[in-house]
Design a protein around this motif. Structure first.
Motif, PDB file in Angstrom:
ATOM      1  N   SER A 210       0.815  -1.216   0.000  1.00 43.15           N
ATOM      2  CA  SER A 210       0.000   0.000   0.000  1.00 43.15           C
ATOM      3  C   SER A 210       0.849   1.267   0.000  1.00 43.15           C
ATOM      4  CB  SER A 210      -0.920   0.015   1.223  1.00 43.15           C
ATOM      5  OG  SER A 210      -1.661   1.219   1.281  1.00 43.15           O
ATOM      6  N   MET A 211       0.412   2.231  -0.829  1.00 45.31           N
ATOM      7  CA  MET A 211       0.985   3.579  -0.835  1.00 45.31           C
ATOM      8  C   MET A 211      -0.077   4.592  -0.400  1.00 45.31           C
ATOM      9  SD  MET A 211       3.102   3.286  -4.438  1.00 45.31           S
ATOM     10  CE  MET A 211       1.892   2.243  -5.291  1.00 45.31           C
TER      11      MET A 211
ATOM     12  N   ILE B  92       7.997  -3.628 -10.267  1.00 41.56           N
ATOM     13  CA  ILE B  92       6.943  -2.757  -9.734  1.00 41.56           C
ATOM     14  C   ILE B  92       7.566  -1.622  -8.930  1.00 41.56           C
ATOM     15  CG2 ILE B  92       5.070  -2.626  -8.039  1.00 41.56           C
ATOM     16  CD1 ILE B  92       4.177  -5.384  -8.962  1.00 41.56           C
ATOM     17  N   ILE B  93       8.533  -1.962  -8.083  1.00 38.06           N
ATOM     18  CA  ILE B  93       9.198  -0.943  -7.257  1.00 38.06           C
ATOM     19  C   ILE B  93       9.892   0.094  -8.140  1.00 38.06           C
ATOM     20  CG2 ILE B  93      11.105  -0.565  -5.628  1.00 38.06           C
ATOM     21  CD1 ILE B  93      10.330  -3.379  -4.453  1.00 38.06           C
TER      22      ILE B  93
ATOM     23  N   GLY C  82      10.986   3.724  -7.002  1.00 30.38           N
ATOM     24  CA  GLY C  82      11.728   3.352  -5.806  1.00 30.38           C
ATOM     25  C   GLY C  82      13.015   2.585  -6.044  1.00 30.38           C
ATOM     26  N   ILE C  83      13.683   2.287  -4.948  1.00 27.55           N
ATOM     27  CA  ILE C  83      14.924   1.512  -4.933  1.00 27.55           C
ATOM     28  C   ILE C  83      14.600   0.129  -4.370  1.00 27.55           C
ATOM     29  CG2 ILE C  83      17.275   1.358  -4.043  1.00 27.55           C
ATOM     30  CD1 ILE C  83      17.161   4.407  -3.563  1.00 27.55           C
ATOM     31  N   PRO C  84      14.706  -0.953  -5.156  1.00 24.02           N
ATOM     32  CA  PRO C  84      14.465  -2.296  -4.624  1.00 24.02           C
ATOM     33  C   PRO C  84      15.425  -2.601  -3.468  1.00 24.02           C
ATOM     34  CG  PRO C  84      14.516  -2.325  -7.020  1.00 24.02           C
ATOM     35  CD  PRO C  84      15.004  -0.966  -6.593  1.00 24.02           C
ATOM     36  N   THR C  85      14.874  -3.080  -2.372  1.00 24.31           N
ATOM     37  CA  THR C  85      15.646  -3.236  -1.135  1.00 24.31           C
ATOM     38  C   THR C  85      15.357  -4.591  -0.500  1.00 24.31           C
ATOM     39  OG1 THR C  85      15.639  -0.843  -0.753  1.00 24.31           O
ATOM     40  CG2 THR C  85      16.034  -2.253   1.166  1.00 24.31           C
TER      41      THR C  85
ATOM     42  N   PRO D 296       3.212  12.318  -4.813  1.00 26.00           N
ATOM     43  CA  PRO D 296       2.140  11.316  -4.783  1.00 26.00           C
ATOM     44  C   PRO D 296       2.520  10.047  -5.558  1.00 26.00           C
ATOM     45  CG  PRO D 296       1.308  13.487  -5.435  1.00 26.00           C
ATOM     46  CD  PRO D 296       2.781  13.562  -5.497  1.00 26.00           C
ATOM     47  N   PRO D 297       1.902   8.903  -5.166  1.00 23.44           N
ATOM     48  CA  PRO D 297       2.256   7.634  -5.792  1.00 23.44           C
ATOM     49  C   PRO D 297       1.965   7.615  -7.289  1.00 23.44           C
ATOM     50  CG  PRO D 297       0.968   7.294  -3.795  1.00 23.44           C
ATOM     51  CD  PRO D 297       0.898   8.744  -4.102  1.00 23.44           C
ATOM     52  N   VAL D 298       2.874   7.006  -8.016  1.00 22.34           N
ATOM     53  CA  VAL D 298       2.711   6.817  -9.456  1.00 22.34           C
ATOM     54  C   VAL D 298       3.048   5.362  -9.777  1.00 22.34           C
ATOM     55  CG1 VAL D 298       3.531   7.463 -11.744  1.00 22.34           C
ATOM     56  CG2 VAL D 298       3.330   9.211  -9.980  1.00 22.34           C
ATOM     57  N   LEU D 299       2.099   4.653 -10.390  1.00 22.82           N
ATOM     58  CA  LEU D 299       2.366   3.270 -10.784  1.00 22.82           C
ATOM     59  C   LEU D 299       1.646   2.987 -12.096  1.00 22.82           C
ATOM     60  CD1 LEU D 299       3.835   0.688  -9.985  1.00 22.82           C
ATOM     61  CD2 LEU D 299       1.782  -0.043  -8.768  1.00 22.82           C
TER      62      LEU D 299
END
Length: 396
Positions: free
Chosen positions: A52-53, A246-247, A252-255, A109-112
């Motif tokens: 969730s974002m 997806i990340i 984002g940075i995959p972690t 804000p989230p962007v996907l």
């Protein structure tokens, strides 16, 4: 990035992994986490909910009001089929191949974009259906035992969640309903109720320890072997590579979250040799790691986090708070042992890279990782310096 190589770094306290009521957490309200951070002088805080974002705007607004620096993260449970087939436990101690993966520094804000938004929606829908089926099985058990208690799934979803419902919400709802029905003061009646519900297994926690009671409900009824357990379908897990994509698509940075040592000093097969783990993570396109510090001894944190940091990884630390138990926001190693100055430095530098990445991506440019997830390791120190300036501009 226009930063000096002689930039002097003054560390502040960070907690880069906090779950909120938008998934499940110890906090009744998202702002409770932020108020506690202020009280404990933790200046950089990262929201890190499962799938969730939705909490990003509230997190951002609450942080700005309190002069905290917000990090925007997310967490997934993925499946690495090769590891599963080989029986290799990765960072889930009980399920071979099952692999937790976080994303750090997502867009806010989230962007996907598609097809990633639909992939995430399908996984969320599968999880929702699994929990709904467990609620139905709980109600069957409660009816069989003529308890007079019925759990309303829609009420739980509306009143106890931020939209993402998990098995812990069912445990909380059942505990609340039992206390309401029988009266919290009627300890003998309540204890007998839980003992019968657990198939004769006595309740170990004191009734005043609500976190302990909810954990026992979950462990006895909702986990594998429990009367209301429903196994996840294969559709509930995306392959690790799909989660990584997806990340990246979300900015984002995959972690990789390390499990590291348990209370008995044991490690999973995947993590037993930190050098081999680091090499494999880079091969899988992962250049950032995190630790939930209260799980680990300070000695292992020093050894593992130190090696990974020196090997070019971004390293961050957090506390999760994804159980009913309330712990400090300030980070400690297992047993309440304070983090060493070196660990605090490593954790702050990691947060600075994430902060710099967030800021740069927000401006429409490529951040610390490119579209394929390859990290700009040679410029990590520049990202640290830039991120430090970004953070200090917010926290004052």
């Amino acid at each position: 990035m226009d930063v000096s190589k002689k930039h002097k770094l003054e560390c502040v306290d960070v907690n880069a992994h906090l779950h909120t009521p938008y998934s499940f957490s110890a906090f009744d309200k998202l702002t409770d986490a932020l108020d506690r951070a202020v009280n404990e002088n933790v200046k950089v805080v990262g929201i890190n909910d499962f799938y969730s974002m939705d909490g990003y705007k509230e997190w951002n607004d609450g942080c700005i009001q309190r002069k905290l620096f917000p990090l925007f993260n997310i967490e997934f449970i993925s499946l690495q089929e090769e590891d599963q087939a080989a029986g290799i436990r990765v960072n889930d101690p009980n399920n071979p191949g099952r692999t937790y993966l976080s994303g750090k520094g997502l867009a806010c804000p989230p962007v996907l974009p598609e097809p990633y938004a639909s992939q995430l929606a399908r996984v969320c829908a599968e999880t929702h259906e699994q929990v709904k089926q467990m609620c139905a099985k709980l109600n069957e058990l409660l009816a069989e035992q003529q308890t007079g208690i019925v759990l309303d799934f829609e009420w739980i979803e509306k009143n106890l969640t931020g939209g993402s419902i998990r098995e812990r919400h069912l445990a909380k709802a059942l505990r609340m309903k039992a206390y309401e029905t029988f009266g919290e003061e009627n300890q003998e009646t309540l204890t007998a109720f839980f003992t019968k519900l657990f198939g004769g297994k006595p309740l170990k926690s004191k009734l005043s320890n609500v976190a302990g009671v909810e954990n026992e409900i979950r462990g006895n009824l909702l986990k594998s072997g429990g009367a209301a357990f429903v196994a996840e379908t294969p559709a509930a897990f995306l392959p690790m590579e799909d989660v990584r994509k997806i990340i990246l698509a979300a900015g984002g940075i995959p972690t990789y979250p390390f499990l590291a040592d348990d209370a008995n000093g044991n490690f999973t097969q995947f993590e037993a040799d930190v050098r081999a783990t680091a090499a494999e993570l880079k091969k899988r396109g992962i250049f950032s790691v995190e630790f939930i510090t209260t799980r680990n001894s300070v000695e292992v944190l020093e050894r593992y986090a130190g090696y990974l940091h020196d090997s070019g990884f971004v390293v961050t630390f957090g506390s999760e708070h994804n159980t009913p138990a309330m712990e400090p926001i300030e980070l400690f190693a297992r047993g309440g042992v304070p983090l060493t100055p070196r660990l605090r430095q490593i954790g702050y530098e990691g947060a600075c890279v994430v902060a710099a990445h967030q800021d740069i991506v927000q401006s429409g440019m490529q951040g610390y990782v490119d579209s394929r997830g390859v990290a700009d390791i040679d410029k990590r120190d520049e990202y640290v310096a830039y991120g430090d300036k970004v953070i200090k501009a917010v926290i004052g």
